[in-house]
Design a protein around this motif. Structure first.
Motif, PDB file in Angstrom:
ATOM      1  N   MET A   1       0.838  -1.177   0.000  1.00 28.94           N
ATOM      2  CA  MET A   1       0.000   0.000   0.000  1.00 28.94           C
ATOM      3  C   MET A   1       0.884   1.241   0.000  1.00 28.94           C
ATOM      4  O   MET A   1       1.903   1.278   0.670  1.00 28.94           O
ATOM      5  N   ILE A   2       0.456   2.214  -0.766  1.00 33.41           N
ATOM      6  CA  ILE A   2       1.111   3.514  -0.798  1.00 33.41           C
ATOM      7  C   ILE A   2       0.159   4.495  -0.111  1.00 33.41           C
ATOM      8  O   ILE A   2      -1.022   4.543  -0.441  1.00 33.41           O
ATOM      9  N   CYS A   3       0.661   5.254   0.849  1.00 30.74           N
ATOM     10  CA  CYS A   3      -0.150   6.260   1.538  1.00 30.74           C
ATOM     11  C   CYS A   3       0.363   7.642   1.159  1.00 30.74           C
ATOM     12  O   CYS A   3       1.544   7.931   1.320  1.00 30.74           O
ATOM     13  N   CYS A   4      -0.544   8.474   0.649  1.00 31.63           N
ATOM     14  CA  CYS A   4      -0.196   9.847   0.306  1.00 31.63           C
ATOM     15  C   CYS A   4      -0.927  10.765   1.278  1.00 31.63           C
ATOM     16  O   CYS A   4      -2.137  10.626   1.471  1.00 31.63           O
ATOM     17  N   ALA A   5      -0.200  11.704   1.873  1.00 30.28           N
ATOM     18  CA  ALA A   5      -0.798  12.597   2.870  1.00 30.28           C
ATOM     19  C   ALA A   5      -0.242  14.001   2.699  1.00 30.28           C
ATOM     20  O   ALA A   5       0.854  14.194   2.176  1.00 30.28           O
ATOM     21  N   GLY A   6      -1.032  14.969   3.166  1.00 28.54           N
ATOM     22  CA  GLY A   6      -0.575  16.357   3.114  1.00 28.54           C
ATOM     23  C   GLY A   6      -0.531  16.878   1.698  1.00 28.54           C
ATOM     24  O   GLY A   6      -1.505  16.788   0.963  1.00 28.54           O
ATOM     25  N   ASP A   7       0.614  17.425   1.324  1.00 30.04           N
ATOM     26  CA  ASP A   7       0.821  17.976  -0.015  1.00 30.04           C
ATOM     27  C   ASP A   7       1.825  17.120  -0.772  1.00 30.04           C
ATOM     28  O   ASP A   7       2.879  16.776  -0.232  1.00 30.04           O
ATOM     29  N   GLU A   8       1.489  16.788  -2.007  1.00 28.59           N
ATOM     30  CA  GLU A   8       2.404  16.061  -2.887  1.00 28.59           C
ATOM     31  C   GLU A   8       2.582  16.885  -4.158  1.00 28.59           C
ATOM     32  O   GLU A   8       1.609  17.187  -4.845  1.00 28.59           O
ATOM     33  N   ASP A   9       3.812  17.257  -4.410  1.00 29.91           N
ATOM     34  CA  ASP A   9       4.110  18.005  -5.624  1.00 29.91           C
ATOM     35  C   ASP A   9       5.507  17.633  -6.106  1.00 29.91           C
ATOM     36  O   ASP A   9       6.111  16.692  -5.603  1.00 29.91           O
ATOM     37  N   ARG A  10       6.000  18.377  -7.041  1.00 24.58           N
ATOM     38  CA  ARG A  10       7.308  18.078  -7.625  1.00 24.58           C
ATOM     39  C   ARG A  10       8.420  18.063  -6.564  1.00 24.58           C
ATOM     40  O   ARG A  10       9.352  17.285  -6.648  1.00 24.58           O
ATOM     41  N   SER A  11       8.286  18.902  -5.541  1.00 24.08           N
ATOM     42  CA  SER A  11       9.334  18.973  -4.519  1.00 24.08           C
ATOM     43  C   SER A  11       9.361  17.736  -3.624  1.00 24.08           C
ATOM     44  O   SER A  11      10.370  17.471  -2.976  1.00 24.08           O
ATOM     45  N   THR A  12       8.274  16.955  -3.575  1.00 21.72           N
ATOM     46  CA  THR A  12       8.238  15.743  -2.756  1.00 21.72           C
ATOM     47  C   THR A  12       8.420  14.475  -3.595  1.00 21.72           C
ATOM     48  O   THR A  12       8.368  13.373  -3.065  1.00 21.72           O
ATOM     49  N   GLN A  13       8.652  14.653  -4.882  1.00 22.40           N
ATOM     50  CA  GLN A  13       8.751  13.519  -5.806  1.00 22.40           C
ATOM     51  C   GLN A  13       9.837  12.525  -5.387  1.00 22.40           C
ATOM     52  O   GLN A  13       9.609  11.321  -5.397  1.00 22.40           O
ATOM     53  N   SER A  14      10.982  13.002  -5.000  1.00 27.46           N
ATOM     54  CA  SER A  14      12.074  12.090  -4.632  1.00 27.46           C
ATOM     55  C   SER A  14      11.753  11.322  -3.350  1.00 27.46           C
ATOM     56  O   SER A  14      12.268  10.219  -3.148  1.00 27.46           O
ATOM     57  N   LEU A  15      10.900  11.876  -2.516  1.00 35.06           N
ATOM     58  CA  LEU A  15      10.530  11.205  -1.270  1.00 35.06           C
ATOM     59  C   LEU A  15       9.539  10.061  -1.500  1.00 35.06           C
ATOM     60  O   LEU A  15       9.520   9.094  -0.745  1.00 35.06           O
ATOM     61  N   ARG A  16       8.705  10.182  -2.529  1.00 36.47           N
ATOM     62  CA  ARG A  16       7.703   9.139  -2.780  1.00 36.47           C
ATOM     63  C   ARG A  16       8.209   8.018  -3.679  1.00 36.47           C
ATOM     64  O   ARG A  16       7.641   6.935  -3.697  1.00 36.47           O
TER      65      ARG A  16
ATOM     66  N   VAL B   1      -3.558   2.555  -3.163  1.00 35.19           N
ATOM     67  CA  VAL B   1      -3.041   3.885  -2.872  1.00 35.19           C
ATOM     68  C   VAL B   1      -4.076   4.591  -1.995  1.00 35.19           C
ATOM     69  O   VAL B   1      -5.195   4.865  -2.429  1.00 35.19           O
ATOM     70  N   ASP B   2      -3.703   4.834  -0.759  1.00 28.91           N
ATOM     71  CA  ASP B   2      -4.570   5.490   0.206  1.00 28.91           C
ATOM     72  C   ASP B   2      -4.394   7.000   0.056  1.00 28.91           C
ATOM     73  O   ASP B   2      -3.324   7.539   0.325  1.00 28.91           O
ATOM     74  N   LEU B   3      -5.456   7.666  -0.387  1.00 28.54           N
ATOM     75  CA  LEU B   3      -5.404   9.106  -0.653  1.00 28.54           C
ATOM     76  C   LEU B   3      -6.225   9.921   0.345  1.00 28.54           C
ATOM     77  O   LEU B   3      -6.345  11.131   0.192  1.00 28.54           O
ATOM     78  N   HIS B   4      -6.770   9.302   1.364  1.00 25.29           N
ATOM     79  CA  HIS B   4      -7.731  10.016   2.216  1.00 25.29           C
ATOM     80  C   HIS B   4      -7.117  11.178   2.988  1.00 25.29           C
ATOM     81  O   HIS B   4      -7.822  12.107   3.346  1.00 25.29           O
ATOM     82  N   GLU B   5      -5.806  11.178   3.232  1.00 26.99           N
ATOM     83  CA  GLU B   5      -5.165  12.297   3.941  1.00 26.99           C
ATOM     84  C   GLU B   5      -4.437  13.256   2.991  1.00 26.99           C
ATOM     85  O   GLU B   5      -3.773  14.176   3.448  1.00 26.99           O
TER      86      GLU B   5
ATOM     87  N   LEU C   1      -3.781  -0.969 -10.073  1.00 29.10           N
ATOM     88  CA  LEU C   1      -3.576   0.142  -9.146  1.00 29.10           C
ATOM     89  C   LEU C   1      -4.952   0.570  -8.672  1.00 29.10           C
ATOM     90  O   LEU C   1      -5.815   0.927  -9.491  1.00 29.10           O
ATOM     91  N   ARG C   2      -5.189   0.505  -7.372  1.00 28.64           N
ATOM     92  CA  ARG C   2      -6.495   0.836  -6.814  1.00 28.64           C
ATOM     93  C   ARG C   2      -6.357   2.072  -5.934  1.00 28.64           C
ATOM     94  O   ARG C   2      -5.640   2.054  -4.940  1.00 28.64           O
ATOM     95  N   LEU C   3      -7.026   3.153  -6.327  1.00 28.96           N
ATOM     96  CA  LEU C   3      -6.974   4.435  -5.631  1.00 28.96           C
ATOM     97  C   LEU C   3      -8.164   4.530  -4.687  1.00 28.96           C
ATOM     98  O   LEU C   3      -9.309   4.351  -5.102  1.00 28.96           O
ATOM     99  N   ARG C   4      -7.884   4.832  -3.414  1.00 30.73           N
ATOM    100  CA  ARG C   4      -8.950   4.864  -2.413  1.00 30.73           C
ATOM    101  C   ARG C   4      -8.967   6.175  -1.645  1.00 30.73           C
ATOM    102  O   ARG C   4      -7.924   6.711  -1.298  1.00 30.73           O
ATOM    103  N   GLY C   5     -10.183   6.645  -1.357  1.00 29.12           N
ATOM    104  CA  GLY C   5     -10.371   7.741  -0.419  1.00 29.12           C
ATOM    105  C   GLY C   5      -9.964   9.118  -0.896  1.00 29.12           C
ATOM    106  O   GLY C   5      -9.635   9.968  -0.080  1.00 29.12           O
ATOM    107  N   ALA C   6     -10.004   9.362  -2.197  1.00 29.27           N
ATOM    108  CA  ALA C   6      -9.609  10.681  -2.702  1.00 29.27           C
ATOM    109  C   ALA C   6     -10.626  11.742  -2.305  1.00 29.27           C
ATOM    110  O   ALA C   6     -11.828  11.566  -2.494  1.00 29.27           O
ATOM    111  N   GLN C   7     -10.127  12.831  -1.741  1.00 34.37           N
ATOM    112  CA  GLN C   7     -10.983  13.976  -1.449  1.00 34.37           C
ATOM    113  C   GLN C   7     -11.432  14.587  -2.777  1.00 34.37           C
ATOM    114  O   GLN C   7     -10.810  14.358  -3.812  1.00 34.37           O
TER     115      GLN C   7
END
Length: 95
Positions: A1-16, A32-36, A62-68
């Motif tokens: 599972m991949i969890c994405c939280a907060g802000d994700e942009d080009r500056s966080t690309q290397s972290l993900r 992919v947990d997108l709820h946060e 790829l299953r995307l879950r919980g997108a705001q």
């Protein structure tokens, strides 16, 4: 599972990227947990599309879950949900 939280942009690309690489090695269906996730730019969608493409080549999904709502709009705007092995579960709570 991949969890994405907060802000994700080009500056966080290397972290993900390490998490995405681990998910690719796991294969099968990657969730992919997108709820946060509050904000994302198209660079996240491109990365997810790349993961989806590689999973598809291996027979996975790829299953995307919980997108705001704002994230779901971005997914639809860039067409990520139209890829053949991407499943969008709008509003689904994380497992």
């Amino acid at each position: 599972m991949i969890c994405c939280a907060g802000d994700e942009d080009r500056s966080t690309q290397s972290l993900r990227r390490p998490a995405m690489s681990r998910a690719l090695r796991a294969g099968g269906t990657v969730f992919v947990d997108l709820h946060e996730l509050v904000f994302a730019d198209p660079s996240l969608m491109v990365d997810l599309a790349m993961v989806a493409q590689r999973l598809r080549q291996a027979g996975g999904h790829l299953r995307l879950r919980g997108a705001q709502p704002q994230i779901q709009r971005l997914i639809e705007l860039v067409g990520l949900h139209r890829l053949p092995n991407v499943i969008l579960d709008p509003g689904a709570a994380p497992a």
